[in-house]
Write a protein that holds these residues in place. Structure first.
Motif, short mmCIF file in Angstrom:
data_model
loop_
_atom_site.label_atom_id
_atom_site.label_comp_id
_atom_site.label_asym_id
_atom_site.label_seq_id
_atom_site.Cartn_x
_atom_site.Cartn_y
_atom_site.Cartn_z
N GLN A 124 1.00 -42.80 84.13
CA GLN A 124 0.74 -41.44 83.64
C GLN A 124 0.35 -40.52 84.79
O GLN A 124 0.76 -39.35 84.85
CB GLN A 124 -0.37 -41.46 82.58
N ALA A 125 -0.43 -41.04 85.75
CA ALA A 125 -0.79 -40.24 86.91
C ALA A 125 0.44 -39.90 87.75
O ALA A 125 0.57 -38.79 88.28
CB ALA A 125 -1.83 -40.98 87.75
N THR A 126 1.36 -40.85 87.87
CA THR A 126 2.60 -40.61 88.61
C THR A 126 3.42 -39.52 87.94
O THR A 126 4.00 -38.65 88.61
CB THR A 126 3.42 -41.90 88.72
N TYR A 127 3.48 -39.55 86.59
CA TYR A 127 4.17 -38.47 85.87
C TYR A 127 3.51 -37.13 86.18
O TYR A 127 4.20 -36.14 86.49
CB TYR A 127 4.15 -38.71 84.35
N LEU A 128 2.21 -37.08 86.08
CA LEU A 128 1.47 -35.83 86.32
C LEU A 128 1.79 -35.25 87.69
O LEU A 128 2.13 -34.06 87.83
CB LEU A 128 -0.02 -36.11 86.20
N LEU A 129 1.72 -36.07 88.71
CA LEU A 129 1.98 -35.61 90.07
C LEU A 129 3.42 -35.14 90.24
O LEU A 129 3.69 -34.11 90.86
CB LEU A 129 1.66 -36.73 91.06
N GLY A 130 4.36 -35.89 89.66
CA GLY A 130 5.77 -35.52 89.78
C GLY A 130 6.11 -34.25 89.04
O GLY A 130 6.87 -33.41 89.53
N ALA A 131 5.55 -34.08 87.84
CA ALA A 131 5.82 -32.89 87.05
C ALA A 131 5.31 -31.63 87.77
O ALA A 131 6.01 -30.61 87.85
CB ALA A 131 5.17 -33.02 85.68
N LEU A 132 4.11 -31.70 88.31
CA LEU A 132 3.55 -30.54 89.00
C LEU A 132 4.30 -30.24 90.29
O LEU A 132 4.49 -29.08 90.65
CB LEU A 132 2.07 -30.77 89.27
N GLU A 133 4.76 -31.27 90.97
CA GLU A 133 5.55 -31.04 92.18
C GLU A 133 6.84 -30.30 91.85
O GLU A 133 7.25 -29.40 92.59
CB GLU A 133 5.86 -32.37 92.85
N GLN A 134 7.47 -30.66 90.73
CA GLN A 134 8.68 -29.96 90.32
C GLN A 134 8.43 -28.48 90.07
O GLN A 134 9.31 -27.64 90.28
CB GLN A 134 9.27 -30.61 89.07
N LEU A 135 7.23 -28.15 89.61
CA LEU A 135 6.88 -26.77 89.33
C LEU A 135 6.32 -26.04 90.55
O LEU A 135 5.89 -24.89 90.44
CB LEU A 135 5.87 -26.71 88.18
N GLY A 136 6.32 -26.71 91.69
CA GLY A 136 5.84 -26.07 92.91
C GLY A 136 4.34 -26.06 93.05
O GLY A 136 3.80 -25.33 93.88
#
Length: 273
Positions: free
Chosen positions: A90-102
């Motif tokens: 879940q933490a990996t998802y969080l980090l990846g999602a926010l990275e996609q949004l800049g």
């Protein structure tokens, strides 16, 4: 401040929802990273819950900083993954999602089981998280059984919560469903946050409601003592869902901790009221 924009984001093979309030002019979903001045604030819900019980806090914070609330995969209105995601996943998802949004740098604020996701994110990519806020952290190291946690949550709902906070939480629990809740409950119980937090480099604020039986003061102080850069804060007159019932006080505390102290002001080691 207008309502947050809901963005569906797929990351690490899973789909979740990000609710974004961006103050920086011209900053829109998908824009090139690195445009905001200073870190954003990211809010993470606990087990069975969603962004909805973070809405009040989100709204207050969004008056001052870019603010994002997350519905992690399998929670809120997001589709359920084919298998239960670990705290680390879940933490990996969080980090990846926010990275996609800049959103490359952010203050992470977790509530209840969300504190576990927050700690894990800070361990995985410490360079992106300058400050960490843990509201009502779990699981109390002296109450390690499901029965003890259930009793504490029941006391909180009966005696220390508002009707509106109870309505939000119970509605989300029903939407989550017993099967998915119980699968995630086992993960929550098995995650030793008191051990994992020792690997966090960022300054930490451990925050609780004065009457919270899920995260009692002694436990929060023990957790804060596991890292050399932690502070402890207690908000008067409320229970576990402190961010809903005392949203202004919690927002002010987060901003003072993450932004005023970052600017060089002296910060007390114990902020309890």
């Amino acid at each position: 401040m207008s309502s947050p924009v809901r963005i569906e984001v797929e990351a690490a093979g899973n789909l979740g929802h990000v609710f974004a309030s961006r103050r920086t002019p011209g900053r829109t979903p998908g824009r090139t990273p690195g445009q905001a001045e200073g870190p954003a604030v990211v809010l993470i819900h606990g087990i069975g819950a969603s962004h909805r019980y973070l809405e009040r806090l989100h709204g207050v914070l969004a008056e001052s900083v870019d603010t994002y609330s997350i519905d992690l995969p399998g929670f809120g209105a997001t589709p359920r993954p084919p298998q239960t995601l670990t705290v680390a996943e879940q933490a990996t998802y969080l980090l990846g999602a926010l990275e996609q949004l800049g959103v490359l740098e952010f203050v992470v604020v977790g509530h209840s089981m969300g504190t576990q996701f927050a700690v894990e994110a800070a361990r995985q990519q410490p360079q992106r998280i300058p400050h960490l806020v843990l509201m009502g952290p779990v699981v109390n190291d002296q109450r390690r059984t499901v029965a003890q946690q259930a009793l504490a949550l029941g006391r909180d709902c009966l005696f220390f919560e508002s009707p509106s906070s109870n309505a939000l939480v119970f509605n989300d629990y029903l939407r989550c469903g017993p099967s998915w809740y119980l699968k995630n409950l086992r993960l929550m119980m098995d995650y030793n946050i008191e051990e994992m937090i020792a690997g966090v480099r960022a300054p930490v604020l451990v925050l609780r409601g004065e009457h919270d039986p899920v995260a009692p003061a002694a436990w929060c102080r023990r957790l804060a003592a596991r890292t050399a850069t932690a502070q402890f804060l207690e908000i008067e007159g409320t229970g576990h869902v402190v961010q809903h019932n005392r949203s202004v006080e919690v927002a002010d505390s987060i901003l003072a901790f993450a932004f005023v102290t970052a600017a060089g002001s002296e910060a007390p080691q114990d902020l309890s009221t």
